[in-house]
Write a protein that holds these residues in place. Sequence first.
Motif, PDB file in Angstrom:
ATOM      1  N   SER A 126       0.705  -1.195  -0.130  1.00 54.12           N
ATOM      2  CA  SER A 126       0.148   0.049  -0.129  1.00 54.12           C
ATOM      3  C   SER A 126       1.006   1.109   0.032  1.00 54.12           C
ATOM      4  N   GLY A 127       0.463   2.289  -0.725  1.00 54.35           N
ATOM      5  CA  GLY A 127       1.267   3.321  -1.116  1.00 54.35           C
ATOM      6  C   GLY A 127       2.652   3.346  -1.638  1.00 54.35           C
ATOM      7  N   THR A 128       2.732   2.320  -2.504  1.00 50.72           N
ATOM      8  CA  THR A 128       4.067   1.994  -3.239  1.00 50.72           C
ATOM      9  C   THR A 128       3.428   2.193  -4.849  1.00 50.72           C
ATOM     10  N   SER A 129       4.478   2.196  -5.586  1.00 52.82           N
ATOM     11  CA  SER A 129       4.416   2.528  -7.114  1.00 52.82           C
ATOM     12  C   SER A 129       3.363   1.199  -7.643  1.00 52.82           C
ATOM     13  N   ILE A 130       3.460   0.150  -7.020  1.00 53.23           N
ATOM     14  CA  ILE A 130       2.809  -0.973  -7.724  1.00 53.23           C
ATOM     15  C   ILE A 130       1.240  -0.976  -6.726  1.00 53.23           C
ATOM     16  N   ASP A 131       0.858  -0.028  -6.197  1.00 56.60           N
ATOM     17  CA  ASP A 131      -0.469  -0.191  -5.400  1.00 56.60           C
ATOM     18  C   ASP A 131      -1.554  -0.135  -6.289  1.00 56.60           C
ATOM     19  N   ASN A 132      -1.753  -0.822  -7.420  1.00 57.77           N
ATOM     20  CA  ASN A 132      -3.147  -1.049  -8.254  1.00 57.77           C
ATOM     21  C   ASN A 132      -3.113  -2.320  -8.676  1.00 57.77           C
ATOM     22  N   GLU A 133      -4.411  -2.783  -8.897  1.00 56.81           N
ATOM     23  CA  GLU A 133      -4.696  -4.032  -9.204  1.00 56.81           C
ATOM     24  C   GLU A 133      -3.951  -4.592 -10.532  1.00 56.81           C
ATOM     25  N   ARG A 134      -3.540  -3.801 -11.589  1.00 58.75           N
ATOM     26  CA  ARG A 134      -3.127  -4.056 -12.840  1.00 58.75           C
ATOM     27  C   ARG A 134      -1.460  -4.459 -12.581  1.00 58.75           C
ATOM     28  N   ALA A 135      -0.705  -3.564 -11.714  1.00 59.01           N
ATOM     29  CA  ALA A 135       0.274  -3.716 -11.391  1.00 59.01           C
ATOM     30  C   ALA A 135       0.869  -5.138 -10.650  1.00 59.01           C
ATOM     31  N   LEU A 136      -0.289  -5.233  -9.597  1.00 58.58           N
ATOM     32  CA  LEU A 136       0.040  -6.439  -8.798  1.00 58.58           C
ATOM     33  C   LEU A 136      -0.354  -7.566  -9.394  1.00 58.58           C
ATOM     34  N   ARG A 137      -1.264  -7.695 -10.389  1.00 58.80           N
ATOM     35  CA  ARG A 137      -1.704  -8.861 -11.239  1.00 58.80           C
ATOM     36  C   ARG A 137      -0.504  -9.190 -11.999  1.00 58.80           C
ATOM     37  N   SER A 138       0.117  -8.184 -12.758  1.00 52.92           N
ATOM     38  CA  SER A 138       1.151  -8.529 -13.667  1.00 52.92           C
ATOM     39  C   SER A 138       2.254  -9.170 -12.717  1.00 52.92           C
ATOM     40  N   LEU A 139       2.738  -8.671 -11.914  1.00 48.41           N
ATOM     41  CA  LEU A 139       3.821  -9.034 -10.987  1.00 48.41           C
ATOM     42  C   LEU A 139       3.615 -10.488 -10.434  1.00 48.41           C
ATOM     43  N   ARG A 140       2.071 -10.622 -10.064  1.00 50.39           N
ATOM     44  CA  ARG A 140       1.983 -11.980  -9.517  1.00 50.39           C
ATOM     45  C   ARG A 140       2.120 -12.791 -10.537  1.00 50.39           C
ATOM     46  N   ASP A 141       1.460 -12.730 -11.830  1.00 53.86           N
ATOM     47  CA  ASP A 141       1.525 -13.706 -12.764  1.00 53.86           C
ATOM     48  C   ASP A 141       3.140 -13.960 -13.340  1.00 53.86           C
ATOM     49  N   GLU A 142       3.934 -12.867 -13.289  1.00 53.85           N
ATOM     50  CA  GLU A 142       5.254 -13.159 -13.661  1.00 53.85           C
ATOM     51  C   GLU A 142       6.085 -13.904 -12.647  1.00 53.85           C
ATOM     52  N   PHE A 143       5.987 -13.770 -11.344  1.00 56.67           N
ATOM     53  CA  PHE A 143       6.330 -14.605 -10.373  1.00 56.67           C
ATOM     54  C   PHE A 143       5.805 -16.050 -10.459  1.00 56.67           C
ATOM     55  N   ASP A 144       4.616 -16.223 -10.786  1.00 55.31           N
ATOM     56  CA  ASP A 144       3.914 -17.658 -11.036  1.00 55.31           C
ATOM     57  C   ASP A 144       4.715 -18.139 -12.169  1.00 55.31           C
ATOM     58  N   LYS A 145       4.805 -17.391 -13.183  1.00 53.25           N
ATOM     59  CA  LYS A 145       5.565 -17.957 -14.448  1.00 53.25           C
ATOM     60  C   LYS A 145       7.086 -18.535 -14.123  1.00 53.25           C
ATOM     61  N   ASN A 146       7.657 -17.673 -13.371  1.00 52.94           N
ATOM     62  CA  ASN A 146       9.186 -18.046 -13.139  1.00 52.94           C
ATOM     63  C   ASN A 146       9.136 -19.090 -11.940  1.00 52.94           C
ATOM     64  N   THR A 147       8.156 -19.341 -11.228  1.00 51.47           N
ATOM     65  CA  THR A 147       8.156 -20.423 -10.533  1.00 51.47           C
ATOM     66  C   THR A 147       8.091 -21.865 -11.260  1.00 51.47           C
ATOM     67  N   GLN A 148       7.165 -21.832 -12.207  1.00 51.38           N
ATOM     68  CA  GLN A 148       6.959 -22.975 -13.057  1.00 51.38           C
ATOM     69  C   GLN A 148       8.061 -23.345 -13.785  1.00 51.38           C
ATOM     70  N   MET A 149       8.819 -22.316 -14.367  1.00 50.44           N
ATOM     71  CA  MET A 149      10.049 -22.436 -15.008  1.00 50.44           C
ATOM     72  C   MET A 149      11.260 -22.875 -14.010  1.00 50.44           C
ATOM     73  N   ALA A 150      11.180 -22.561 -13.062  1.00 53.39           N
ATOM     74  CA  ALA A 150      12.144 -22.919 -12.045  1.00 53.39           C
ATOM     75  C   ALA A 150      12.010 -24.378 -11.761  1.00 53.39           C
ATOM     76  N   TYR A 151      10.772 -24.920 -11.430  1.00 53.26           N
ATOM     77  CA  TYR A 151      10.339 -26.113 -11.392  1.00 53.26           C
ATOM     78  C   TYR A 151      10.880 -27.212 -12.810  1.00 53.26           C
ATOM     79  N   VAL A 152      10.672 -26.719 -13.703  1.00 56.63           N
ATOM     80  CA  VAL A 152      11.391 -27.252 -15.137  1.00 56.63           C
ATOM     81  C   VAL A 152      12.680 -27.345 -14.926  1.00 56.63           C
ATOM     82  N   GLY A 153      13.381 -26.185 -14.603  1.00 57.51           N
ATOM     83  CA  GLY A 153      14.870 -26.367 -14.490  1.00 57.51           C
ATOM     84  C   GLY A 153      15.348 -27.286 -13.618  1.00 57.51           C
ATOM     85  N   MET A 154      14.503 -27.561 -12.242  1.00 57.56           N
ATOM     86  CA  MET A 154      14.876 -28.546 -11.347  1.00 57.56           C
ATOM     87  C   MET A 154      14.812 -29.798 -11.965  1.00 57.56           C
ATOM     88  N   PHE A 155      13.889 -30.111 -12.617  1.00 56.78           N
ATOM     89  CA  PHE A 155      13.716 -31.305 -13.240  1.00 56.78           C
ATOM     90  C   PHE A 155      14.966 -31.600 -14.346  1.00 56.78           C
TER      91      PHE A 155
END
Length: 217
Positions: A126-155
């Motif tokens: 709250s009160g930061t530059s990402i305090d809006n739904e669009r920015a939060l959703r975009s960053l959430r999806d990006e980290f979700d994608k990175n997590t899945q790619m990291a699991y693939v890397g581990m495999f």
Amino acid sequence: MKSISYTIALALTLWASAAVGQAPPPAESPADTAVLSAAEAATDSLQKPKRQNWLTRDYPSPRKAAILALAIPGGGQIYNKRWWKLPLVYGAVVGMGLTIDYNQSNYRRLRDALELKRDTMEHEFSGTSIDNERALRSLRDEFDKNTQMAYVGMFLVYTLQALEAFVDAHLKSFDIDDDIGMEIKPTLDFHGLSTPTIGLGVTIPLNRKPPTLPVAR
């Protein structure tokens, strides 16, 4: 008196010979038991082959190296006695594990913040530059994608270290003949009735059998 003296001398002579005849034979020195036991143990060790277990039987076995690597990361490298590869294997595994943890923890933080933002409640960003739904959703999806790619890397890391152990065990049992090499010989080719052609031929003896050694007698 002379007869008495002769009688006494004869008696002493007979007594001495009887004493000598009754003397016990000299005792034989006993055999060294320690030497005999050592010799018997050496004979038994030569006659009885050493018992082999699953790891030492058919060494090096590519299949066993792959099985151990799949069971435990680095197990195949230990089986192949490639100790210097262990830091590489565990460095890759630990690195991918830290990457998974970093991306997954940030995904959860952004997911929770987005849910609170949708409910018009205060959240971590709250009160930061990402305090809006669009920015939060975009960053959430990006980290979700990175997590899945990291699991693939581990495999991939897990699979590659098992494949490396399998191939390395194959190479350990691959016999390279010292006599393998190119042989350059002069050649003489005939083409019908024309003049023969002189050239050089290159021979690579790939199927050359090693020389047989005489049997020791």
